[in-house]
Design an enzyme around this catalytic site. Structure first.
Site, short mmCIF file in Angstrom:
data_model
loop_
_atom_site.label_atom_id
_atom_site.label_comp_id
_atom_site.label_asym_id
_atom_site.label_seq_id
_atom_site.Cartn_x
_atom_site.Cartn_y
_atom_site.Cartn_z
N GLY A 273 0.80 -1.21 0.00
CA GLY A 273 0.00 0.00 0.00
C GLY A 273 0.83 1.26 0.00
N ASP A 274 2.14 1.10 -0.03
CA ASP A 274 3.05 2.24 -0.07
C ASP A 274 4.22 1.88 -0.97
OD1 ASP A 274 4.43 4.71 0.72
OD2 ASP A 274 3.05 4.71 2.42
N ASP A 275 5.35 2.58 -0.85
CA ASP A 275 6.48 2.33 -1.73
C ASP A 275 7.01 0.91 -1.54
OD1 ASP A 275 6.38 5.05 -2.53
OD2 ASP A 275 7.54 5.60 -0.75
#
Length: 493
Positions: A273-275
């Protein structure tokens, strides 16, 4: 057994080691097997059955091994094994000067709170072993913020210690047969979203101020926040990992090398859900004052899915500097951006000498994204005159399809991002692309053999030819480090 070594047994092992009976492990098969032979003569003396031998690859091999269940652990997914893990590491730490030790985690579901690692130590997970992270806040000590950040990332003040933690260590290996470490992060995500946390969420692994780290051949799931965070450390190998988190949950970064030197990340598959990989080095004045860059970083053979974030992000906490980053053979699927540089006024520091080649992307919002207005700050004491330096950024040999916008490149007025080179890149647009395909402000550099046509601030160099961007020919030291073949034995369960 409550403890696996009696005092007499331990003294006997020290005597064997001193007089050559227990040799240190090496990469030679004969020596390793001899080590196992001596070790298991000692273990049979204490009633352990000789078990199946298995092979693994590691920076360092170990002279002694024990199994988690020897410390009273129960792999039923319900019983807390925090004390068993802590006892095991404590007991095995006594072998640091005698060839090191390995803790084998057998098949089962092993619920545990946080525990610390030790030097010259291997944690090895069976293919059917699952470490289940406790969801109780009381199982995680609250520790001080990182000095290069000045506060926690979620809240002011301290932070919950990570599930696996270590500081000031040498020669730590976390590996297995693709066993699983499950962060069980859902309750933490809910508390964060509702603003109920007093401290920053724990990571799955954080190793600080350490040298010689290997994390390999494992699956990581559902961390409360970042999954893997080496910080202030050097000589790191991370390979063969699968990292999975819901794509809707913020801050579930895959791997975050932070103020680290000489790091190799390879052959990893990350859904986040992020990098997928976030390269960092401290936050505003705290990172500037700490002054420890991330440098000599190699990323290769990475596959990433991250619909709302980047495949590889540089920053936004980059105040200690980021330099000599090399990425190649990268696959991005359904991600917001390929390579993203994030910084802001007040960050200071630099991102320079970045080299990316051989990247394949499908279904992207952006291929290239740089921003000088990623403006979150730890507090109001940052220096608005601390401007970042972004220079010598090189991208070449890339193919992307179903792209909404090829590039969003926005430097800082009065602080231009310079030395951008983009070469041999073919981008196919989505059915509904942005009207402005290349949005460029306060940047400079050149392009060569790029489709669709780039912005005027990145003019074509030598029209009609493809001029390659720089990519260093000499390897960084960690690139040439080879893992050893190691052997140990496990009891039949």
């Amino acid at each position: 057994m409550g403890t696996f070594l009696s005092t007499v047994g331990f003294l006997l092992l020290l005597l064997l080691s001193h007089y050559g009976g227990l040799t240190g492990a090496t990469d030679a098969e004969h020596s390793l097997r001899a080590t196992d032979s001596h070790t298991h003569r000692h273990r049979r003396h204490h009633g352990h059955r000789r078990g199946e031998e298995f092979e693994y690859s590691a920076l360092s091999c170990r002279a002694y091994s024990a199994s988690l269940d020897e410390f009273g652990a129960v792999g039923d997914g319900v019983t807390s094994n925090t004390a068993a893990f802590r006892d095991a590491v404590s007991q095995l730490s006594r072998f640091a000067d005698y060839g090191g030790s390995l803790l084998f985690v057998p098949a089962g579901r092993w619920l545990t709170g946080s525990f610390n690692l030790t030097s010259h130590f291997t944690l090895f997970l069976h293919r059917d072993a699952v470490l289940l992270a406790s969801q109780e806040e009381s199982d995680y000590e609250v520790i001080e913020p990182l000095p290069s950040y000045g506060r926690g990332r979620d809240t002011d003040g301290g932070r919950f210690i990570s599930l696996l933690f270590g500081s000031n260590l040498t020669d730590v290996v976390i590996t297995g047969e693709n066993g699983t470490i499950d962060g069980q992060g859902e309750p933490w995500w809910g508390k964060f979203k509702r603003g109920e946390l007093k401290y920053t969420r724990p990571y799955l692994i954080e190793i600080m101020h350490s040298n010689g780290i290997q994390i390999s051949n494992l699956t990581f799931l559902n961390s409360p926040s970042w999954h893997i965070h080496p910080v202030y450390s050097s000589n790191i190998v991370i390979q063969g990992l699968t990292i999975l988190a819901p794509v809707t949950v913020p801050n579930t970064d895959g791997i975050n090398p932070d103020s680290c030197t000489n790091t190799r990340i390879e052959d990893c598959y990350i859904v986040s859900g992020d990098d997928c990989i976030a390269v960092k080095s401290g936050w505003d004045q705290y990172g500037i004052n700490y002054g420890m860059p991330t440098k000599q970083l190699l990323i290769r053979r990475l596959t990433c899915i991250s619909p709302d974030s980047a495949v590889i992000a540089l920053g936004s906490e980059m105040s200690g500097g980021i330099e000599d980053v090399r990425a190649e053979d990268i696959v991005a699927i359904n991600s917001e951006s390929g390579i993203r540089i994030k910084t802001a006024v007040g960050r200071g520091g630099y991102v320079k000498d970045v080299y990316v080649r051989g990247m394949t992307m499908k279904t992207m919002k952006y291929v290239f994204w740089m921003t000088g207005s990623y403006g979150s700050h730890p507090d109001e004491h940052y220096d608005p005159k601390a401007l970042p330096v972004i220079q010598n950024i090189n991208y070449q040999d890339m193919v992307a399809e179903n792209v909404t916008m090829p590039a969003q490149l926005a430097g800082i007025t009065g602080d231009e991002f310079t030395g951008i080179c983009i070469s041999n890149v073919t981008i196919t647009l989505s059915k509904k692309p942005k009207k402005v395909l290349w949005n460029c402000t306060d940047v400079s550099g050149y392009t060569s053999g790029v489709t669709p046509e780039p912005c005027q601030l990145l003019p074509e160099k030598q029209p009609g030819t493809v001029v390659p961007c720089n990519f260093p020919e000499s390897p960084i030291p960690i690139e040439e480090v080879k893992l050893q073949r190691c052997y140990t034995r496990r009891r039949h369960m």
